[in-house]
Design a protein around this motif. Structure first.
Motif, mmCIF file in Angstrom:
data_model
loop_
_atom_site.group_PDB
_atom_site.id
_atom_site.type_symbol
_atom_site.label_atom_id
_atom_site.label_comp_id
_atom_site.label_asym_id
_atom_site.label_seq_id
_atom_site.Cartn_x
_atom_site.Cartn_y
_atom_site.Cartn_z
ATOM 1 N N LEU A 83 0.716 -1.324 -0.194
ATOM 2 C CA LEU A 83 0.144 0.257 0.136
ATOM 3 C C LEU A 83 1.173 0.987 0.133
ATOM 4 C CD1 LEU A 83 -2.719 -1.171 2.650
ATOM 5 C CD2 LEU A 83 -3.305 -0.588 0.495
ATOM 6 N N PRO A 84 0.284 1.977 -1.017
ATOM 7 C CA PRO A 84 0.998 3.214 -0.962
ATOM 8 C C PRO A 84 1.199 4.579 0.396
ATOM 9 C CG PRO A 84 -0.516 3.836 -2.239
ATOM 10 C CD PRO A 84 -0.430 2.470 -1.999
ATOM 11 N N SER A 85 1.623 5.433 0.651
ATOM 12 C CA SER A 85 1.690 6.157 1.904
ATOM 13 C C SER A 85 0.254 7.370 1.671
ATOM 14 C CB SER A 85 2.403 6.798 2.134
ATOM 15 O OG SER A 85 3.061 8.184 1.283
ATOM 16 N N SER A 86 -0.336 7.273 0.775
ATOM 17 C CA SER A 86 -1.682 8.292 0.440
ATOM 18 C C SER A 86 -2.698 7.642 -0.211
ATOM 19 C CB SER A 86 -0.656 9.549 -0.182
ATOM 20 O OG SER A 86 -2.425 10.012 -1.002
ATOM 21 N N THR A 87 -3.608 7.676 -0.362
ATOM 22 C CA THR A 87 -4.728 7.065 -0.694
ATOM 23 C C THR A 87 -5.051 7.543 -1.685
ATOM 24 O OG1 THR A 87 -6.295 7.054 1.416
ATOM 25 C CG2 THR A 87 -7.005 7.438 -0.471
ATOM 26 N N ARG A 88 -4.554 8.317 -2.655
ATOM 27 C CA ARG A 88 -4.737 9.591 -3.908
ATOM 28 C C ARG A 88 -3.554 8.582 -4.698
ATOM 29 N NH1 ARG A 88 -5.140 13.876 -0.469
ATOM 30 N NH2 ARG A 88 -2.800 14.098 -1.078
ATOM 31 N N ALA A 89 -2.841 7.272 -3.813
ATOM 32 C CA ALA A 89 -1.578 6.669 -4.651
ATOM 33 C C ALA A 89 -2.156 5.151 -5.101
ATOM 34 C CB ALA A 89 -0.197 7.094 -4.844
ATOM 35 N N GLY A 90 -3.122 5.119 -4.110
ATOM 36 C CA GLY A 90 -3.989 3.495 -4.532
ATOM 37 C C GLY A 90 -4.201 3.067 -5.532
ATOM 38 N N ARG A 91 -4.151 1.776 -5.980
ATOM 39 C CA ARG A 91 -3.966 1.276 -6.998
ATOM 40 C C ARG A 91 -4.948 -0.283 -6.609
ATOM 41 N NH1 ARG A 91 0.194 1.866 -11.056
ATOM 42 N NH2 ARG A 91 -1.620 0.193 -12.760
ATOM 43 N N GLY A 92 -5.365 -0.428 -7.882
ATOM 44 C CA GLY A 92 -6.310 -1.987 -7.705
ATOM 45 C C GLY A 92 -7.646 -2.042 -7.794
ATOM 46 N N GLU A 93 -8.766 -3.530 -8.094
ATOM 47 C CA GLU A 93 -9.132 -3.230 -8.866
ATOM 48 C C GLU A 93 -10.490 -2.213 -7.686
ATOM 49 O OE1 GLU A 93 -12.256 -7.270 -9.541
ATOM 50 O OE2 GLU A 93 -10.912 -7.361 -7.395
ATOM 51 N N ALA A 94 -10.191 -2.719 -6.330
ATOM 52 C CA ALA A 94 -11.655 -2.257 -5.397
ATOM 53 C C ALA A 94 -11.628 -0.158 -5.869
ATOM 54 C CB ALA A 94 -11.023 -2.319 -3.293
ATOM 55 N N PHE A 95 -10.590 -0.101 -6.193
ATOM 56 C CA PHE A 95 -10.218 1.544 -6.154
ATOM 57 C C PHE A 95 -11.747 1.728 -7.548
ATOM 58 C CE2 PHE A 95 -6.200 1.449 -3.700
ATOM 59 C CZ PHE A 95 -6.889 2.835 -2.898
ATOM 60 N N VAL A 96 -10.766 0.891 -8.948
ATOM 61 C CA VAL A 96 -12.249 1.418 -9.846
ATOM 62 C C VAL A 96 -13.680 0.856 -9.764
ATOM 63 C CG1 VAL A 96 -13.010 0.745 -12.222
ATOM 64 C CG2 VAL A 96 -10.291 0.739 -11.310
ATOM 65 N N LEU A 97 -13.978 -0.288 -8.439
ATOM 66 C CA LEU A 97 -15.002 -0.805 -8.193
ATOM 67 C C LEU A 97 -15.946 1.333 -7.695
ATOM 68 C CD1 LEU A 97 -14.615 -4.449 -7.288
ATOM 69 C CD2 LEU A 97 -15.221 -3.375 -9.507
#
Length: 201
Positions: A83-97
């Motif tokens: 996981l990145p330190s910032s939510t804004r940098a998060g990636r993955g299926e859950a973010f798209v959903l």
């Protein structure tokens, strides 16, 4: 890693004040349960955070539903590690959903949408969430007053004393507020979320 990404968008933001700073403070309250990644403003009037357990999700959904100022999207799926330190940098299926969910939420009367990697499980969770939300959004200020005091651990008698009303009046307000129904629905919703979030261990 299966996680819950909660993305919320302020309703009618162009015609009203910016509510993001206040809601960020509330959503990041440790008393609501842990976050995998803290809630941050991601763009404009949008806020996003990452959670890993049902109770933490439900506590924040209740806060948002009670406020009534948000379109709420919940994405349930994999997130990329580490996981990145910032939510804004998060990636993955859950973010798209979650992005899909908040978009759909704007078209729903409940203003709440759940989209998951398992469509069947997400539909179950969304159905319970809608029914629970219906109870919460119909609750009056007096109902919330009683609900808040009982949630603090006060008895009906202590609540009556605090409010200066009879114990039977507290019972009547609790019944009108649907406290039993909402408590059971919240527990069921948290359990369903945990089942999905724990699937891959």
């Amino acid at each position: 890693m299966t996680s819950a990404v909660l993305t919320v968008d302020q309703r009618g933001s162009q015609a009203g004040p910016d509510l993001v700073p206040e809601v960020l403070h509330l959503l990041n309250d440790p008393g609501l349960g842990p976050t995998l990644l803290p809630f941050e403003r991601t763009a404009g009037d949008e806020v996003q955070g990452v959670l890993s357990d049902g109770r933490s999700v439900v506590a924040r959904l209740e806060l948002l539903l009670r406020d009534g100022a948000w379109n709420i999207g919940l994405g349930l799926g994999a997130v990329e590690l580490p996981l990145p330190s910032s939510t804004r940098a998060g990636r993955g299926e859950a973010f798209v959903l979650a992005r899909q969910a908040v978009g759909r939420a704007k078209q729903l009367a409940s203003r709440l949408c759940v989209v998951g990697a398992s469509a069947y499980r997400a539909e179950q969770i969304e159905t319970v969430a809608w029914l629970w939300a219906g109870v919460l959004t119909r609750r009056s200020d007096r109902g919330w007053e009683v609900a808040d005091l009982l949630a603090e651990g006060l008895t009906y008698a202590e609540t009556a004393s605090r409010l200066g009303i009879s114990q039977s009046a507290v019972s009547q307000r609790a019944q009108a507020a649907g406290l039993i129904e909402s408590d059971r629905a919240a527990r069921l919703l948290a359990d369903l979320l945990d089942e999905m979030l724990e699937e891959d261990g």
